[in-house]
Scaffold this motif. Structure first.
Motif, PDB file in Angstrom:
ATOM      1  N   ILE A  89      38.938  34.563  32.579  1.00  0.00           N
ATOM      2  CA  ILE A  89      40.220  33.886  32.764  1.00  0.00           C
ATOM      3  C   ILE A  89      40.117  33.028  34.020  1.00  0.00           C
ATOM      4  O   ILE A  89      39.618  33.487  35.047  1.00  0.00           O
ATOM      5  N   VAL A  90      40.578  31.794  33.934  1.00  0.00           N
ATOM      6  CA  VAL A  90      40.676  30.928  35.105  1.00  0.00           C
ATOM      7  C   VAL A  90      42.152  30.630  35.313  1.00  0.00           C
ATOM      8  O   VAL A  90      42.813  30.077  34.434  1.00  0.00           O
ATOM      9  N   TYR A  91      42.663  31.045  36.483  1.00  0.00           N
ATOM     10  CA  TYR A  91      44.090  30.887  36.763  1.00  0.00           C
ATOM     11  C   TYR A  91      44.318  30.805  38.269  1.00  0.00           C
ATOM     12  O   TYR A  91      43.750  31.584  39.033  1.00  0.00           O
ATOM     13  N   ASN A  92      45.130  29.841  38.663  1.00  0.00           N
ATOM     14  CA  ASN A  92      45.567  29.728  40.046  1.00  0.00           C
ATOM     15  C   ASN A  92      44.385  29.687  41.020  1.00  0.00           C
ATOM     16  O   ASN A  92      44.356  30.410  42.009  1.00  0.00           O
ATOM     17  N   ALA A  93      43.389  28.838  40.707  1.00  0.00           N
ATOM     18  CA  ALA A  93      42.191  28.608  41.534  1.00  0.00           C
ATOM     19  C   ALA A  93      41.280  29.836  41.642  1.00  0.00           C
ATOM     20  O   ALA A  93      40.455  29.928  42.545  1.00  0.00           O
ATOM     21  N   MET A  94      41.424  30.789  40.734  1.00  0.00           N
ATOM     22  CA  MET A  94      40.585  31.981  40.711  1.00  0.00           C
ATOM     23  C   MET A  94      39.959  32.143  39.327  1.00  0.00           C
ATOM     24  O   MET A  94      40.564  31.787  38.321  1.00  0.00           O
ATOM     25  N   GLU A  95      38.740  32.700  39.311  1.00  0.00           N
ATOM     26  CA  GLU A  95      38.077  33.057  38.065  1.00  0.00           C
ATOM     27  C   GLU A  95      37.996  34.580  37.996  1.00  0.00           C
ATOM     28  O   GLU A  95      37.535  35.221  38.933  1.00  0.00           O
ATOM     29  N   TYR A  96      38.463  35.140  36.891  1.00  0.00           N
ATOM     30  CA  TYR A  96      38.467  36.583  36.674  1.00  0.00           C
ATOM     31  C   TYR A  96      37.535  36.889  35.502  1.00  0.00           C
ATOM     32  O   TYR A  96      37.635  36.253  34.455  1.00  0.00           O
ATOM     33  N   ASP A  97      36.650  37.866  35.681  1.00  0.00           N
ATOM     34  CA  ASP A  97      35.730  38.284  34.626  1.00  0.00           C
ATOM     35  C   ASP A  97      35.952  39.763  34.348  1.00  0.00           C
ATOM     36  O   ASP A  97      35.957  40.580  35.275  1.00  0.00           O
ATOM     37  N   PHE A  98      36.124  40.106  33.077  1.00  0.00           N
ATOM     38  CA  PHE A  98      36.386  41.473  32.656  1.00  0.00           C
ATOM     39  C   PHE A  98      35.346  41.929  31.648  1.00  0.00           C
ATOM     40  O   PHE A  98      34.896  41.136  30.816  1.00  0.00           O
ATOM     41  N   GLU A  99      34.992  43.208  31.707  1.00  0.00           N
ATOM     42  CA  GLU A  99      34.244  43.885  30.657  1.00  0.00           C
ATOM     43  C   GLU A  99      35.153  45.003  30.168  1.00  0.00           C
ATOM     44  O   GLU A  99      35.559  45.861  30.951  1.00  0.00           O
ATOM     45  N   ILE A 100      35.483  44.962  28.872  1.00  0.00           N
ATOM     46  CA  ILE A 100      36.443  45.899  28.292  1.00  0.00           C
ATOM     47  C   ILE A 100      35.772  46.654  27.158  1.00  0.00           C
ATOM     48  O   ILE A 100      35.196  46.039  26.250  1.00  0.00           O
ATOM     49  N   ASP A 101      35.836  47.988  27.195  1.00  0.00           N
ATOM     50  CA  ASP A 101      35.268  48.821  26.134  1.00  0.00           C
ATOM     51  C   ASP A 101      35.908  48.414  24.800  1.00  0.00           C
ATOM     52  O   ASP A 101      37.132  48.406  24.667  1.00  0.00           O
ATOM     53  N   ALA A 102      35.079  48.053  23.824  1.00  0.00           N
ATOM     54  CA  ALA A 102      35.572  47.520  22.556  1.00  0.00           C
ATOM     55  C   ALA A 102      36.276  48.560  21.691  1.00  0.00           C
ATOM     56  O   ALA A 102      37.005  48.191  20.777  1.00  0.00           O
ATOM     57  N   TYR A 103      36.076  49.836  21.957  1.00  0.00           N
ATOM     58  CA  TYR A 103      36.705  50.876  21.148  1.00  0.00           C
ATOM     59  C   TYR A 103      37.917  51.498  21.830  1.00  0.00           C
ATOM     60  O   TYR A 103      38.951  51.689  21.210  1.00  0.00           O
ATOM     61  N   SER A 104      37.816  51.785  23.125  1.00  0.00           N
ATOM     62  CA  SER A 104      38.920  52.461  23.813  1.00  0.00           C
ATOM     63  C   SER A 104      39.885  51.487  24.479  1.00  0.00           C
ATOM     64  O   SER A 104      41.030  51.844  24.747  1.00  0.00           O
ATOM     65  N   GLY A 105      39.420  50.278  24.803  1.00  0.00           N
ATOM     66  CA  GLY A 105      40.245  49.326  25.527  1.00  0.00           C
ATOM     67  C   GLY A 105      40.226  49.543  27.028  1.00  0.00           C
ATOM     68  O   GLY A 105      40.903  48.832  27.765  1.00  0.00           O
ATOM     69  N   ASN A 106      39.443  50.501  27.508  1.00  0.00           N
ATOM     70  CA  ASN A 106      39.328  50.738  28.954  1.00  0.00           C
ATOM     71  C   ASN A 106      38.591  49.583  29.614  1.00  0.00           C
ATOM     72  O   ASN A 106      37.607  49.074  29.069  1.00  0.00           O
TER      73      ASN A 106
END
Length: 127
Positions: free
Chosen positions: A99-116
């Motif tokens: 996600i790029v928002y408000n001059a910041m870049e956010y990177d996420f890794e999300i478990d595809a089964y649990s959503g954690n």
């Protein structure tokens, strides 16, 4: 639980690298030594054990992965998502969301089964 602080130089400026643990999670911050501004931060869930993430079962889907990531970036909308990808990493299925928002870049890794959220970080797009 405090771990350590180290003064360092990055891109010609003095920074503090701060790392600490709290509630089973490792947090890492990079702070501008002159201004005190947080330049980047991330966290990793320690001792993360995915449940049923062997390829059996049902993945949460892109829409759910997007909503999980967007919930961590107040004000961001789906139009701020630059990438979402289902991938296998270290033997587990996960969604990678950027996600790029408000001059910041956010990177996420999300478990595809649990959503954690397995890990996430953010940094200024100007660094």
């Amino acid at each position: 639980q405090f771990l350590w602080v180290k003064e360092d130089y990055e891109d010609g400026r003095a920074v503090y690298d701060v790392e600490f643990y709290a509630n089973g999670t490792e947090y890492d911050y990079e702070i501008d030594a002159r201004t005190g501004n947080v330049l980047s931060f991330d966290y990793d869930a320690e001792y993360y054990q995915p449940s049923n993430n062997t390829g059996n079962g049902t993945v949460i889907g892109e829409a759910k992965a997007k909503s999980i990531a967007l919930a961590r970036v107040p004000g961001a909308t789906e139009s701020n998502i630059r990438k979402i990808k289902l991938d296998r990493d270290d033997g587990r299925m996960e969604y990678e969301v950027e996600i790029v928002y408000n001059a910041m870049e956010y990177d996420f890794e999300i478990d595809a089964y649990s959503g954690n959220i397995i890990s996430w970080d953010s940094e200024s797009i100007y660094d």
